[in-house]
Enzyme design. Structure first.
Site, PDB file in Angstrom:
ATOM      1  N   ASN A  40       0.782  -1.181   0.057  1.00  0.00           N
ATOM      2  CA  ASN A  40      -0.131   0.076  -0.047  1.00  0.00           C
ATOM      3  C   ASN A  40       0.983   1.278   0.151  1.00  0.00           C
ATOM      4  O   ASN A  40       0.549   2.360   0.117  1.00  0.00           O
ATOM      5  CB  ASN A  40      -1.046   0.012   1.076  1.00  0.00           C
ATOM      6  CG  ASN A  40      -0.298   0.194   2.538  1.00  0.00           C
ATOM      7  OD1 ASN A  40       0.962   0.179   2.415  1.00  0.00           O
ATOM      8  ND2 ASN A  40      -0.929   0.146   3.470  1.00  0.00           N
ATOM      9  N   PHE A  88       6.418  -9.684   3.755  1.00  0.00           N
ATOM     10  CA  PHE A  88       6.979  -8.867   4.540  1.00  0.00           C
ATOM     11  C   PHE A  88       5.991  -7.630   5.007  1.00  0.00           C
ATOM     12  O   PHE A  88       6.576  -6.614   5.887  1.00  0.00           O
ATOM     13  CB  PHE A  88       7.919  -8.017   3.525  1.00  0.00           C
ATOM     14  CG  PHE A  88       8.791  -8.987   2.995  1.00  0.00           C
ATOM     15  CD1 PHE A  88      10.258  -8.882   3.750  1.00  0.00           C
ATOM     16  CD2 PHE A  88       8.958  -9.520   1.916  1.00  0.00           C
ATOM     17  CE1 PHE A  88      11.107  -9.771   3.049  1.00  0.00           C
ATOM     18  CE2 PHE A  88       9.767 -10.364   1.370  1.00  0.00           C
ATOM     19  CZ  PHE A  88      10.911 -10.504   2.143  1.00  0.00           C
ATOM     20  N   SER A 132      10.993 -11.713  13.694  1.00  0.00           N
ATOM     21  CA  SER A 132      12.041 -10.748  14.186  1.00  0.00           C
ATOM     22  C   SER A 132      12.647 -11.336  15.222  1.00  0.00           C
ATOM     23  O   SER A 132      11.894 -12.004  16.188  1.00  0.00           O
ATOM     24  CB  SER A 132      11.483  -9.527  14.390  1.00  0.00           C
ATOM     25  OG  SER A 132      12.245  -8.671  15.042  1.00  0.00           O
ATOM     26  N   ALA A 133      14.021 -10.872  15.622  1.00  0.00           N
ATOM     27  CA  ALA A 133      14.630 -11.386  16.935  1.00  0.00           C
ATOM     28  C   ALA A 133      14.036 -10.727  17.866  1.00  0.00           C
ATOM     29  O   ALA A 133      14.187 -11.226  19.349  1.00  0.00           O
ATOM     30  CB  ALA A 133      16.073 -11.155  16.714  1.00  0.00           C
ATOM     31  N   TYR A 156       4.642  -3.682  18.957  1.00  0.00           N
ATOM     32  CA  TYR A 156       5.423  -4.350  17.650  1.00  0.00           C
ATOM     33  C   TYR A 156       5.969  -5.569  17.962  1.00  0.00           C
ATOM     34  O   TYR A 156       5.312  -6.442  17.230  1.00  0.00           O
ATOM     35  CB  TYR A 156       6.529  -3.302  17.263  1.00  0.00           C
ATOM     36  CG  TYR A 156       7.362  -4.065  15.882  1.00  0.00           C
ATOM     37  CD1 TYR A 156       6.744  -4.084  14.818  1.00  0.00           C
ATOM     38  CD2 TYR A 156       8.644  -4.636  16.242  1.00  0.00           C
ATOM     39  CE1 TYR A 156       7.417  -4.829  13.780  1.00  0.00           C
ATOM     40  CE2 TYR A 156       9.323  -5.363  15.016  1.00  0.00           C
ATOM     41  CZ  TYR A 156       8.676  -5.399  14.100  1.00  0.00           C
ATOM     42  OH  TYR A 156       9.377  -6.204  13.125  1.00  0.00           O
ATOM     43  N   LYS A 160       4.635  -9.665  16.200  1.00  0.00           N
ATOM     44  CA  LYS A 160       5.270 -10.749  15.565  1.00  0.00           C
ATOM     45  C   LYS A 160       5.164 -12.116  16.223  1.00  0.00           C
ATOM     46  O   LYS A 160       4.955 -13.040  15.850  1.00  0.00           O
ATOM     47  CB  LYS A 160       6.597  -9.988  15.570  1.00  0.00           C
ATOM     48  CG  LYS A 160       7.079  -8.985  14.487  1.00  0.00           C
ATOM     49  CD  LYS A 160       6.988  -9.645  13.198  1.00  0.00           C
ATOM     50  CE  LYS A 160       7.139  -8.288  12.074  1.00  0.00           C
ATOM     51  NZ  LYS A 160       6.504  -8.720  10.868  1.00  0.00           N
ATOM     52  N   ASN A 206      16.524   3.355  13.547  1.00  0.00           N
ATOM     53  CA  ASN A 206      17.591   2.498  13.492  1.00  0.00           C
ATOM     54  C   ASN A 206      19.067   2.999  13.429  1.00  0.00           C
ATOM     55  O   ASN A 206      18.902   3.840  12.825  1.00  0.00           O
ATOM     56  CB  ASN A 206      17.258   1.029  12.453  1.00  0.00           C
ATOM     57  CG  ASN A 206      16.365   0.381  12.812  1.00  0.00           C
ATOM     58  OD1 ASN A 206      15.088   0.464  11.976  1.00  0.00           O
ATOM     59  ND2 ASN A 206      16.106  -0.269  13.923  1.00  0.00           N
ATOM     60  N   LEU A 207      20.025   2.178  13.744  1.00  0.00           N
ATOM     61  CA  LEU A 207      21.451   2.820  14.093  1.00  0.00           C
ATOM     62  C   LEU A 207      21.987   3.102  12.792  1.00  0.00           C
ATOM     63  O   LEU A 207      22.376   4.124  12.569  1.00  0.00           O
ATOM     64  CB  LEU A 207      22.219   1.977  14.962  1.00  0.00           C
ATOM     65  CG  LEU A 207      23.569   2.365  15.159  1.00  0.00           C
ATOM     66  CD1 LEU A 207      23.702   3.761  15.806  1.00  0.00           C
ATOM     67  CD2 LEU A 207      24.318   1.224  15.774  1.00  0.00           C
ATOM     68  N   LYS A 302      14.799   3.355  26.518  1.00  0.00           N
ATOM     69  CA  LYS A 302      13.974   2.460  27.109  1.00  0.00           C
ATOM     70  C   LYS A 302      13.682   1.209  26.532  1.00  0.00           C
ATOM     71  O   LYS A 302      13.227   1.276  25.122  1.00  0.00           O
ATOM     72  CB  LYS A 302      12.793   3.205  27.307  1.00  0.00           C
ATOM     73  CG  LYS A 302      11.799   2.615  28.517  1.00  0.00           C
ATOM     74  CD  LYS A 302      10.630   3.593  29.156  1.00  0.00           C
ATOM     75  CE  LYS A 302       9.634   2.724  29.711  1.00  0.00           C
ATOM     76  NZ  LYS A 302       8.691   2.035  28.746  1.00  0.00           N
TER      77      LYS A 302
END
Ligand code: NAD
Ligand code: WQD
Length: 348
Positions: A40, A88, A132-133, A156, A160, A206-207, A302
């Protein structure tokens, strides 16, 4: 090459315009599969697939469809002979999931149930799911194997975990299902062409995307969340995996499902087995970009844990797959993407 999927069959990729999905679509096309994408575009643009078509010289059938719009989804299933699904499509921002939990549960869980309904009605039983881990929460011991306790710590992650449960129940109720749960560790990098990559809207969560946005001067410094963990340099450690290795893991999982008569629902860790600290990531990115990347130490974020890395040996053994690309390649390719597309897909 593509195995045991009829020459006129398609692989359906949900969320195929996104970061990981677009890399998987490219690998599918290069392996010889035909691909239909539903997305979408809530967190992506069609430009990623246009570039995948250019890179591969092949066509992607694209449908702008929301997984919550069951009739439109059904229309796609009615239009193509589909033999397997790579799923995905999801919302993935941890912080946003805390403020909008219902949205996350609706899109991720109901979206998946709608997809399963369509698959069931059309007799399509092969599914590769993006887990996801994060489903492991804070590890009891490292490295993490697939049998570790499951305990998500934010909405989130719970989506999963719940979807994994839904898929396990479906597989137990009907032995025709063949489902691979791919538990990704920390995806990073981009296609080595630098033509496709991650294009986060707003400040990256994300890093790695944050680091390279500092390197090109879009942001003044990296904020390092905590330097007082009991790790080698005090900063958090993660198992970063090159997105191309991750995409190839999907082909391996798909071929395993299609090729072997095993049924049910099987989890696989997709990681490298090696952890790097935040400071190691910054210095590897400095080397790749030839830029100084300023950083500031801040309090812990956190919900973060000190250290996470995979035991990927089950996927190595069962799928005949392993992550091959190095940290330097991840940084080189992330930088190639970021420096040639400073504003992502909106750059040209
Ligand atoms: P992404 O946001 O780039 O891709 C997700 C795609 O799904 C986007 O193109 C988005 O437009 C689409 N989408 C979202 N909701 C939809 C809906 N209702 N209907 C149709 N399309 C919809 O994210 P990504 O990093 O490529 O992640 C892909 C998958 O991998 C997700 O399921 C994510 O949870 C999972 N995952 C990602 C990471 C990571 O760090 N990137 C780690 C572990 C797991
Ligand atoms: C990596 C490390 C941070 C940003 C998240 C999700 C997880 C999965 C992957 C989808 C940590 C540190 C980060 C920054 C920092 N996604 N950091 N400054 O938290 O391991 O996992 O993405 O499934 O569910 O939780 O990844 O990239 O956010 O953080 O110091 O600006 O970098 O503390 O140690 P994380 P990340």
């Amino acid at each position: 090459s593509a195995v045991d999927v009829g020459p006129s069959d398609y692989i359906l990729v949900t969320g195929g315009a996104g970061y990981i999905g677009s890399h998987a679509v490219l690998e599918l096309l290069q392996t010889g599969y035909k691909v239909v994408v539903v997305d979408n575009l809530c967190n992506s643009s069609k430009e990623s697939l246009r570039r995948v078509e250019k890179l591969t010289g092949k066509v992607v059938q694209f449908h702008e469809v929301d997984l919550l719009d069951q009739p439109s989804l059904e229309g796609v299933f009615a239009s193509y002979p589909i033999s397997a699904v790579l799923h995905f499509a999801a919302l993935k921002a941890v912080g946003e999931s805390v403020t909008h939990p219902l949205r996350y549960h609706r899109v991720n869980s109901v979206g998946t149930i709608n997809l399963l309904d369509c698959m069931y009605r059309h007799g399509i039983w092969n599914l590769v799911f993006s887990s996801s881990a994060t489903v492991y929460g804070e590890p009891d011991r490292l490295p993490l194997t697939e049998s570790a306790a499951l305990r998500a710590t934010n909405p989130y992650g719970k989506t999963k975990l719940y979807i994994e449960e839904i898929l396990r129940d479906a597989a137990m109720s009907d032995s025709r299902w063949r489902i691979a749960l791919l538990r990704y560790f920390n995806p990073a990098g981009a296609h080595p062409s630098g033509r496709i990559g991650e294009d986060p809207h707003g400040a990256p969560n994300n890093l790695m995307p944050y680091i390279v946005q500092v390197a090109i001067g879009r942001r003044p410094h990296v904020t390092v969340f905590g330097s007082d963990y009991s790790t080698k340099d005090g900063t958090g450690i993660r198992d970063y995996i090159h997105v191309v290795d991750l995409a190839k893991g999907h082909i391996a999982a798909l071929e395993k499902l299609v090729r072997t008569p095993t049924h049910g629902c099987v989890p696989y860790n997709l990681g490298t087995g090696v952890g790097y600290s935040v400071l190691e990531m910054i210095s590897a990115a400095e080397k790749a970009s030839q830029k100084t990347i300023p950083y500031v130490i801040a309090p812990r974020r956190k919900g973060d844990v000190a250290e996470v890395y995979a035991d990927p040996s089950f996927a190595n053994r069962e799928l005949g797959w392993r992550a091959e690309r190095t940290l330097d390649e991840m940084c080189r390719d992330q930088w190639a993407w970021q420096s040639t597309n400073p504003h992502g897909y909106g750059s040209e």
